[in-house]
Structures are given as structure tokens and as C-alpha cells.
Motif scaffolding. Sequence first.
Motif, PDB file in Angstrom:
ATOM      1  N   HIS A 234       0.848  -1.205   0.000  1.00  0.00           N
ATOM      2  CA  HIS A 234       0.000   0.000   0.000  1.00  0.00           C
ATOM      3  C   HIS A 234       0.881   1.252   0.000  1.00  0.00           C
ATOM      4  CE1 HIS A 234      -3.558  -2.461   0.734  1.00  0.00           C
ATOM      5  NE2 HIS A 234      -2.823  -3.142   1.601  1.00  0.00           N
ATOM      6  N   ALA A 236       1.378   3.667  -1.913  1.00  0.00           N
ATOM      7  CA  ALA A 236       0.859   4.965  -2.346  1.00  0.00           C
ATOM      8  C   ALA A 236      -0.014   5.641  -1.284  1.00  0.00           C
ATOM      9  CB  ALA A 236       0.072   4.807  -3.642  1.00  0.00           C
ATOM     10  N   SER A 237      -0.289   4.924  -0.185  1.00  0.00           N
ATOM     11  CA  SER A 237      -1.081   5.579   0.856  1.00  0.00           C
ATOM     12  C   SER A 237      -0.191   6.154   1.956  1.00  0.00           C
ATOM     13  CB  SER A 237      -2.086   4.602   1.457  1.00  0.00           C
ATOM     14  OG  SER A 237      -1.392   3.532   2.051  1.00  0.00           O
ATOM     15  N   ASN A 287       1.916   3.672  -7.899  1.00  0.00           N
ATOM     16  CA  ASN A 287       1.033   4.742  -7.454  1.00  0.00           C
ATOM     17  C   ASN A 287      -0.433   4.300  -7.354  1.00  0.00           C
ATOM     18  OD1 ASN A 287       0.993   7.526  -6.611  1.00  0.00           O
ATOM     19  ND2 ASN A 287      -0.278   7.886  -8.433  1.00  0.00           N
ATOM     20  N   GLU A 288      -0.732   3.142  -7.909  1.00  0.00           N
ATOM     21  CA  GLU A 288      -2.109   2.633  -7.742  1.00  0.00           C
ATOM     22  C   GLU A 288      -2.215   1.776  -6.474  1.00  0.00           C
ATOM     23  OE1 GLU A 288      -4.219   0.957 -10.971  1.00  0.00           O
ATOM     24  OE2 GLU A 288      -3.710   2.582 -12.357  1.00  0.00           O
ATOM     25  N   LYS A 290      -2.741   1.800  -3.332  1.00  0.00           N
ATOM     26  CA  LYS A 290      -3.204   2.611  -2.218  1.00  0.00           C
ATOM     27  C   LYS A 290      -3.600   1.725  -1.034  1.00  0.00           C
ATOM     28  CE  LYS A 290      -3.450   6.968  -3.859  1.00  0.00           C
ATOM     29  NZ  LYS A 290      -3.767   7.272  -5.214  1.00  0.00           N
TER      30      LYS A 290
END
Length: 290
Positions: A234, A236-237, A287-288, A290
Motif C-alpha cells: 500500500h 501509495a497511501s 502509485n495505484e 493505495k
Amino acid sequence: MWFMFAGALIFLAVVLSVIYILIRFNRNRGHAPSQGGGSRTFEITSTFLALGLVGIFMVYAVITMAHIQPNSISSSGQPDVVITGHQWWWDFYYPKYDLHSANELHIPAGGKVLAKVVSADVIHSWWVPALGRKMDMIPGKNNWVVIQANTPGTYEGTCSEFCGQQHAWMRIKVFAQSEKNFKEWVSGHGKPAVEPKGALAMEGKKMFMQKSCTGCHFIKGITDEKFIGPDLTHIASRETMLGGLEVYSKENLKRWLRNPRNVKPGVHMPNFIFTEHELDALVAYLNELK
Ligand code: CUA
């Protein structure tokens, strides 16, 4: 505490006596003391009295340490989180949820969080000053520390044992959350990585699997467990990346992938000499996540 406080009163008595003697037997004011020989009995008695007192205080201190040091508590129980120090990032593993995260620790505010701290390579030291004591991470040894945030908020810390070239960029961010928010975080982060949607991102995933990325990084649901580098399930989070060196952004991610050792000299991740297109694909994929 009161016992130790009584000990401090002895110190106060000593200081007051010294001040009294300095004034009472001041040569300049004509009060020079008589210069007799010492008293052996007095010297032996005072030496052993002092030793005895220090000994008693030490026993008290050791007993208290055994109470507040969670080693004894934890030998039976499970840690809430296992924190592993790496050159130069942190791995957080929550055994209860079988969940990994990196560099940014989420905990519920209020209660005590029992952490087992270990090292993957050299000696590091866990230190978030607002949330408890400092604890060294020693290769081959399990240490324990209690982390406690009384109020929700973000708390910062850093590795506090010199561990190599990028020791300074081994920062810690702790998010202490309300019970509800923490549960939400756990359920979100416990999930396997999402499947990429965009065409470029799908290409990026393929590259991630083909190049050597999977040899070091874990993405839940698609790779084997590898924690030579941070978990990316995760990524991108997260707010930050690279042990706090950069805020998380696509631009910083791309700059990093173009040549990691330019961004963070000494880092173990090599330069894979990606083409511009490959960089964009990888970044789109990560970046996807998340
Ligand atoms: Cu890890 Cu300094």
C-alpha cells in the motif's frame, strides 16, 4: 519513588553540611579548623555507610526496572507489533493481523502497544521521544518496549544509534489513531494489493514481476514474502518514503527509481537502469497501490 526521595534528602544534607563547613571554618575570617589527624573508625564507617546506601538504592532500581521492563511480561504473550530495523528503513509487522507496513507506524491511541524490536543487519535504536523510552535493536536479540500515545496525533522519531551512511534518514512517523480509525486502517492495509487499472500501470506490474523487484520487496497477494526492502502493498497511501527522506509523490518515486544511490547514497537498492518508459510504467503501477 518515596524511598528514592528519602535518598535525595541525604544528598541535600551533604550539600548543606558542605556549605556550613565552608562558612564555619573559613580561614579568611579567622575560623581555621584545628589540623588534627583523621579518625580511622570514622573513615571506615562513613565509607561502608555510603557503599551500603548506594547498594540498597541499586537493588531498588533493579527491582523497579524488572517491573517496568516488558521483557518479563512478553515472554508469554505476543507482541502487538514486531519492529525490525534495516539499513535504512523500518519494517512493522502486526502478528495479530498478519500485516506488514514500513516506516510509518499506526497504533491505537490510549493503550499500551507492546513492541518486539529486532534488527535485520546492524545495531539500530528505536526512539520516538513522546511515546516512550529508547530501545536498541541488536542483531540476534529480541528486545521489548512499550509504546504509548495518550492522545491521537502524529509523532516523530528517528533511529538513534549510528547505523551507517544513511543513519540520518531512518526517520519514524507514528500515527496514533482512535480505536475506530485504527481498525479501519488495519482492515484496509490487511487487504492484498489492488489490481492495476490503467494500461501503463498494468505494464508496470508485469515489469515488477519480471525484473528483480520481487527478490526484495513484498506486495501482498502477488509476491512471496520478502523483506529485504520495504513492503510495497500500500505504498501509495504513505505520506513519506525512503525513511522520511522524501514526501511520497510520483515525481519522487520516479527520481528514486532512476538512480536510488543518487537520492540516498549508500542505499542497498541498485540502479536497474530503467528506460524512461519503464520508469513511468513502474511509477504508474506503484502509485495505484493505495
Ligand atoms: Cu538505524 Cu541509525
